[in-house]
Design a protein around this motif. Structure first.
Motif, mmCIF file in Angstrom:
data_model
loop_
_atom_site.group_PDB
_atom_site.id
_atom_site.type_symbol
_atom_site.label_atom_id
_atom_site.label_comp_id
_atom_site.label_asym_id
_atom_site.label_seq_id
_atom_site.Cartn_x
_atom_site.Cartn_y
_atom_site.Cartn_z
ATOM 1 N N ALA A 1 0.838 -1.201 0.000
ATOM 2 C CA ALA A 1 0.000 0.000 0.000
ATOM 3 C C ALA A 1 0.873 1.250 0.000
ATOM 4 C CB ALA A 1 -0.946 -0.008 1.195
ATOM 5 N N GLU A 2 1.959 1.211 0.752
ATOM 6 C CA GLU A 2 2.893 2.345 0.779
ATOM 7 C C GLU A 2 3.516 2.535 -0.605
ATOM 8 O OE1 GLU A 2 4.870 5.576 2.222
ATOM 9 O OE2 GLU A 2 3.411 4.411 3.350
ATOM 10 N N MET A 3 3.879 1.438 -1.259
ATOM 11 C CA MET A 3 4.479 1.525 -2.590
ATOM 12 C C MET A 3 3.492 2.088 -3.613
ATOM 13 S SD MET A 3 6.723 -1.973 -2.580
ATOM 14 C CE MET A 3 6.837 -2.008 -4.331
ATOM 15 N N ILE A 4 2.224 1.719 -3.506
ATOM 16 C CA ILE A 4 1.208 2.253 -4.410
ATOM 17 C C ILE A 4 1.099 3.760 -4.217
ATOM 18 C CG2 ILE A 4 -1.289 2.338 -4.842
ATOM 19 C CD1 ILE A 4 -1.279 -0.728 -4.335
ATOM 20 N N GLN A 5 1.134 4.204 -2.968
ATOM 21 C CA GLN A 5 1.064 5.640 -2.699
ATOM 22 C C GLN A 5 2.268 6.369 -3.291
ATOM 23 O OE1 GLN A 5 -0.631 6.851 1.271
ATOM 24 N NE2 GLN A 5 -0.300 4.668 1.665
ATOM 25 N N ILE A 6 3.445 5.774 -3.179
ATOM 26 C CA ILE A 6 4.663 6.379 -3.734
ATOM 27 C C ILE A 6 4.545 6.494 -5.247
ATOM 28 C CG2 ILE A 6 7.143 5.999 -4.143
ATOM 29 C CD1 ILE A 6 7.120 4.610 -1.294
ATOM 30 N N GLU A 7 4.124 5.431 -5.895
ATOM 31 C CA GLU A 7 3.984 5.448 -7.355
ATOM 32 C C GLU A 7 2.942 6.472 -7.790
ATOM 33 O OE1 GLU A 7 4.688 4.523 -11.322
ATOM 34 O OE2 GLU A 7 5.879 4.089 -9.543
ATOM 35 N N MET B 1 0.988 10.092 -11.210
ATOM 36 C CA MET B 1 -0.436 10.001 -11.493
ATOM 37 C C MET B 1 -1.165 11.335 -11.362
ATOM 38 S SD MET B 1 -0.914 7.049 -12.639
ATOM 39 C CE MET B 1 -2.679 7.109 -12.745
ATOM 40 N N ASP B 2 -0.487 12.417 -11.670
ATOM 41 C CA ASP B 2 -1.119 13.734 -11.637
ATOM 42 C C ASP B 2 -1.673 14.095 -13.019
ATOM 43 O OD1 ASP B 2 1.306 13.988 -12.876
ATOM 44 O OD2 ASP B 2 1.858 15.849 -11.890
ATOM 45 N N VAL B 3 -2.072 13.085 -13.765
ATOM 46 C CA VAL B 3 -2.581 13.286 -15.126
ATOM 47 C C VAL B 3 -4.071 12.984 -15.183
ATOM 48 C CG1 VAL B 3 -0.366 12.705 -16.181
ATOM 49 C CG2 VAL B 3 -2.035 10.910 -15.795
ATOM 50 N N ARG B 4 -4.704 13.469 -16.219
ATOM 51 C CA ARG B 4 -6.102 13.152 -16.481
ATOM 52 C C ARG B 4 -6.135 12.311 -17.752
ATOM 53 N NH1 ARG B 4 -9.284 13.297 -12.604
ATOM 54 N NH2 ARG B 4 -11.057 13.576 -13.963
ATOM 55 N N PHE B 5 -6.834 11.198 -17.696
ATOM 56 C CA PHE B 5 -6.962 10.317 -18.840
ATOM 57 C C PHE B 5 -8.208 10.690 -19.642
ATOM 58 C CE2 PHE B 5 -4.619 7.968 -15.612
ATOM 59 C CZ PHE B 5 -3.524 7.533 -16.338
ATOM 60 N N LYS B 6 -8.212 10.326 -20.909
ATOM 61 C CA LYS B 6 -9.371 10.611 -21.751
ATOM 62 C C LYS B 6 -10.589 9.814 -21.312
ATOM 63 C CE LYS B 6 -6.793 11.935 -25.856
ATOM 64 N NZ LYS B 6 -6.484 11.641 -27.243
ATOM 65 N N PHE C 1 -10.764 4.868 -11.586
ATOM 66 C CA PHE C 1 -9.952 3.777 -11.041
ATOM 67 C C PHE C 1 -8.655 4.297 -10.436
ATOM 68 C CE2 PHE C 1 -12.224 0.980 -14.257
ATOM 69 C CZ PHE C 1 -13.063 0.433 -13.311
ATOM 70 N N ALA C 2 -8.028 5.242 -11.123
ATOM 71 C CA ALA C 2 -6.771 5.805 -10.606
ATOM 72 C C ALA C 2 -7.013 6.497 -9.274
ATOM 73 C CB ALA C 2 -6.172 6.781 -11.622
ATOM 74 N N GLY C 3 -8.098 7.238 -9.166
ATOM 75 C CA GLY C 3 -8.424 7.894 -7.899
ATOM 76 C C GLY C 3 -8.765 6.902 -6.810
ATOM 77 N N ARG C 4 -9.427 5.834 -7.192
ATOM 78 C CA ARG C 4 -9.791 4.807 -6.213
ATOM 79 C C ARG C 4 -8.570 4.048 -5.711
ATOM 80 N NH1 ARG C 4 -14.409 1.282 -8.517
ATOM 81 N NH2 ARG C 4 -12.885 -0.354 -8.329
ATOM 82 N N ILE C 5 -7.600 3.846 -6.592
ATOM 83 C CA ILE C 5 -6.383 3.123 -6.190
ATOM 84 C C ILE C 5 -5.728 3.828 -5.009
ATOM 85 C CG2 ILE C 5 -3.992 2.658 -6.893
ATOM 86 C CD1 ILE C 5 -5.119 1.959 -9.677
ATOM 87 N N ILE C 6 -5.551 5.138 -5.125
ATOM 88 C CA ILE C 6 -4.860 5.858 -4.051
ATOM 89 C C ILE C 6 -5.702 5.878 -2.784
ATOM 90 C CG2 ILE C 6 -5.604 8.181 -4.739
ATOM 91 C CD1 ILE C 6 -2.207 7.219 -3.224
ATOM 92 N N GLN D 1 -4.524 4.180 0.711
ATOM 93 C CA GLN D 1 -4.489 4.955 1.952
ATOM 94 C C GLN D 1 -5.352 4.292 3.028
ATOM 95 O OE1 GLN D 1 -5.724 8.674 0.255
ATOM 96 N NE2 GLN D 1 -3.626 9.421 0.035
ATOM 97 N N ALA D 2 -6.506 3.765 2.642
ATOM 98 C CA ALA D 2 -7.388 3.097 3.603
ATOM 99 C C ALA D 2 -6.744 1.822 4.130
ATOM 100 C CB ALA D 2 -8.739 2.788 2.951
#
Length: 117
Positions: free
Chosen positions: A25-31, A36-41, A48-53, A57-58
């Motif tokens: 979980a810590e590694m996912i947060q680091i990545e 991941m400060d991008v917006r996809f089309k 999904f990207a927002g849910r991953i973080i 964190q949870a």
């Protein structure tokens, strides 16, 4: 679900698994923080990207604060530093041919076995 007897060996495996999930979980947060400060089309990909973080964190929060899991984290900086170093390891291995990854791991396991004997 079938209830299983909680043996000391099973408890150790569960504790190890929970610690592994905490570090992942810590590694996912680091990545996520790195790129991941991008917006996809595709709006679903953004969801999904927002849910991953949020999920990472949870997981991080609940594994550290759940009395039933009983993971003692005395130094949260250690978890972060450990996550950073393992993130480096993953980044190194990603993109290598599978045969090379297997070779490196076989060599590391061999050296580890020699040292512990």
């Amino acid at each position: 679900m079938i209830k299983q007897t909680m043996t000391p060996e099973r408890m150790n495996r569960i504790k190890s698994s929970v610690q592994f999930m905490l570090i992942m979980a810590e590694m996912i947060q680091i990545e996520y923080q790195q790129d991941m400060d991008v917006r996809f089309k595709n709006p679903q990909v953004n969801q999904f990207a927002g849910r991953i973080i949020k999920d990472a964190q949870a997981i991080h929060f609940h594994l550290k604060n759940n009395d039933k899991v009983n993971i003692q984290i005395s130094d949260s900086e250690f978890v972060e530093e450990y996550g950073i170093e393992l993130h480096r390891v993953f980044k190194f291995f990603i993109g290598l041919p599978l045969s090379q990854v297997k070779e490196v791991m076989d060599n590391l396991e061999s050296v580890s076995t020699e040292v512990s004997v």
